[in-house]
Scaffold this motif. Structure first.
Motif, PDB file in Angstrom:
ATOM      1  N   LYS A   1     -58.164  77.301  14.386  1.00  0.00           N
ATOM      2  CA  LYS A   1     -57.791  77.938  15.651  1.00  0.00           C
ATOM      3  C   LYS A   1     -57.690  76.839  16.685  1.00  0.00           C
ATOM      4  O   LYS A   1     -58.572  75.978  16.785  1.00  0.00           O
ATOM      5  N   GLU A   2     -56.589  76.877  17.435  1.00  0.00           N
ATOM      6  CA  GLU A   2     -56.406  75.882  18.487  1.00  0.00           C
ATOM      7  C   GLU A   2     -56.203  76.596  19.819  1.00  0.00           C
ATOM      8  O   GLU A   2     -55.607  77.670  19.875  1.00  0.00           O
ATOM      9  N   ARG A   3     -56.747  75.972  20.852  1.00  0.00           N
ATOM     10  CA  ARG A   3     -56.549  76.467  22.213  1.00  0.00           C
ATOM     11  C   ARG A   3     -55.653  75.487  22.939  1.00  0.00           C
ATOM     12  O   ARG A   3     -55.856  74.271  22.874  1.00  0.00           O
ATOM     13  N   ILE A   4     -54.645  76.006  23.609  1.00  0.00           N
ATOM     14  CA  ILE A   4     -53.776  75.154  24.413  1.00  0.00           C
ATOM     15  C   ILE A   4     -54.504  74.869  25.719  1.00  0.00           C
ATOM     16  O   ILE A   4     -54.837  75.788  26.472  1.00  0.00           O
ATOM     17  N   GLU A   5     -54.779  73.602  25.938  1.00  0.00           N
ATOM     18  CA  GLU A   5     -55.543  73.187  27.120  1.00  0.00           C
ATOM     19  C   GLU A   5     -54.626  72.925  28.311  1.00  0.00           C
ATOM     20  O   GLU A   5     -55.000  73.170  29.451  1.00  0.00           O
ATOM     21  N   ALA A   6     -53.442  72.408  28.033  1.00  0.00           N
ATOM     22  CA  ALA A   6     -52.481  72.083  29.094  1.00  0.00           C
ATOM     23  C   ALA A   6     -51.086  72.083  28.487  1.00  0.00           C
ATOM     24  O   ALA A   6     -50.920  71.761  27.307  1.00  0.00           O
ATOM     25  N   ALA A   7     -50.102  72.455  29.293  1.00  0.00           N
ATOM     26  CA  ALA A   7     -48.704  72.409  28.855  1.00  0.00           C
ATOM     27  C   ALA A   7     -47.822  72.248  30.086  1.00  0.00           C
ATOM     28  O   ALA A   7     -48.028  72.922  31.085  1.00  0.00           O
ATOM     29  N   ASP A   8     -46.886  71.323  29.997  1.00  0.00           N
ATOM     30  CA  ASP A   8     -45.962  71.073  31.096  1.00  0.00           C
ATOM     31  C   ASP A   8     -44.556  70.966  30.508  1.00  0.00           C
ATOM     32  O   ASP A   8     -44.211  69.946  29.901  1.00  0.00           O
ATOM     33  N   ASP A   9     -43.770  72.038  30.668  1.00  0.00           N
ATOM     34  CA  ASP A   9     -42.429  72.053  30.086  1.00  0.00           C
ATOM     35  C   ASP A   9     -41.499  71.038  30.751  1.00  0.00           C
ATOM     36  O   ASP A   9     -40.605  70.497  30.098  1.00  0.00           O
ATOM     37  N   GLU A  10     -41.702  70.774  32.023  1.00  0.00           N
ATOM     38  CA  GLU A  10     -40.861  69.807  32.721  1.00  0.00           C
ATOM     39  C   GLU A  10     -41.096  68.392  32.187  1.00  0.00           C
ATOM     40  O   GLU A  10     -40.165  67.649  31.902  1.00  0.00           O
ATOM     41  N   LYS A  11     -42.369  68.043  32.010  1.00  0.00           N
ATOM     42  CA  LYS A  11     -42.716  66.711  31.499  1.00  0.00           C
ATOM     43  C   LYS A  11     -42.692  66.652  29.970  1.00  0.00           C
ATOM     44  O   LYS A  11     -42.822  65.580  29.395  1.00  0.00           O
ATOM     45  N   LYS A  12     -42.578  67.826  29.332  1.00  0.00           N
ATOM     46  CA  LYS A  12     -42.579  67.929  27.869  1.00  0.00           C
ATOM     47  C   LYS A  12     -43.874  67.373  27.270  1.00  0.00           C
ATOM     48  O   LYS A  12     -43.864  66.554  26.348  1.00  0.00           O
ATOM     49  N   THR A  13     -45.004  67.853  27.798  1.00  0.00           N
ATOM     50  CA  THR A  13     -46.309  67.442  27.291  1.00  0.00           C
ATOM     51  C   THR A  13     -47.173  68.670  27.027  1.00  0.00           C
ATOM     52  O   THR A  13     -47.026  69.699  27.694  1.00  0.00           O
ATOM     53  N   ALA A  14     -48.054  68.546  26.068  1.00  0.00           N
ATOM     54  CA  ALA A  14     -49.017  69.603  25.771  1.00  0.00           C
ATOM     55  C   ALA A  14     -50.291  68.979  25.213  1.00  0.00           C
ATOM     56  O   ALA A  14     -50.245  67.943  24.537  1.00  0.00           O
ATOM     57  N   THR A  15     -51.402  69.623  25.510  1.00  0.00           N
ATOM     58  CA  THR A  15     -52.704  69.203  24.991  1.00  0.00           C
ATOM     59  C   THR A  15     -53.367  70.427  24.378  1.00  0.00           C
ATOM     60  O   THR A  15     -53.301  71.525  24.938  1.00  0.00           O
TER      61      THR A  15
END
Length: 153
Positions: free
Chosen positions: A71-85
């Protein structure tokens, strides 16, 4: 031997950065269909599966050396910068690592893109090896996504 560590991957890909990023963001639906040899299913347990706070349950294919599920939790996501944690919050990996945090960045380069993946981890004890099997799976998966997008073009 240190308990904390970091793995880094940097891959140049043929796919357009926007298309690659969208495929990664839609992995809940796309990955089990496009890569059934790796993923049985990915279920959204909380949130929309994309926004910070969302929790997804990955069921890996039979014979996976990596894990049966996580199971993973999305901690951060920025579609403009194309980044996810994302962080692993439950599953087989946590038998070996008390913390596993992944970060993905897709950077446009000409007609293609560059993918940077970083994993930070804390081992449960010093006898546990670095998670190179996770790194190898990630590289294979990122390259398969690139091939998948190229086949659709």
């Amino acid at each position: 031997m240190a308990l904390r560590g970091k793995l880094e991957v940097d891959i140049e890909l043929k796919s357009n950065a926007d298309k690659y990023w969208q495929t990664i963001r839609d992995s809940t639906t796309i990955f089990p269909k496009a890569f059934p040899h790796d993923y049985k299913s990915i279920d959204v347990l909380e949130g929309d599966g994309k926004a910070p706070g969302s929790v997804r349950h990955f069921h890996y294919a039979e014979g996976s050396l990596l894990a049966k599920s996580s199971k993973e939790r999305i901690e951060a996501a920025d579609d403009e910068k194309k980044t996810a944690t994302y962080s692993i919050v439950e599953g087989d990996l946590l038998q070996y690592y008390t913390k596993f945090l992944g970060h993905i960045a897709v950077i446009p380069i000409g007609e293609g893109c560059e993918l940077k993946w970083t994993a930070e981890y804390v081992k449960t004890n010093t006898d546990i090896p670095d998670p190179t099997i996770v790194k190898d799976f990630a590289i294979k998966n990122f390259l398969e996504v690139d091939d998948y997008i190229q086949q659709l073009a």
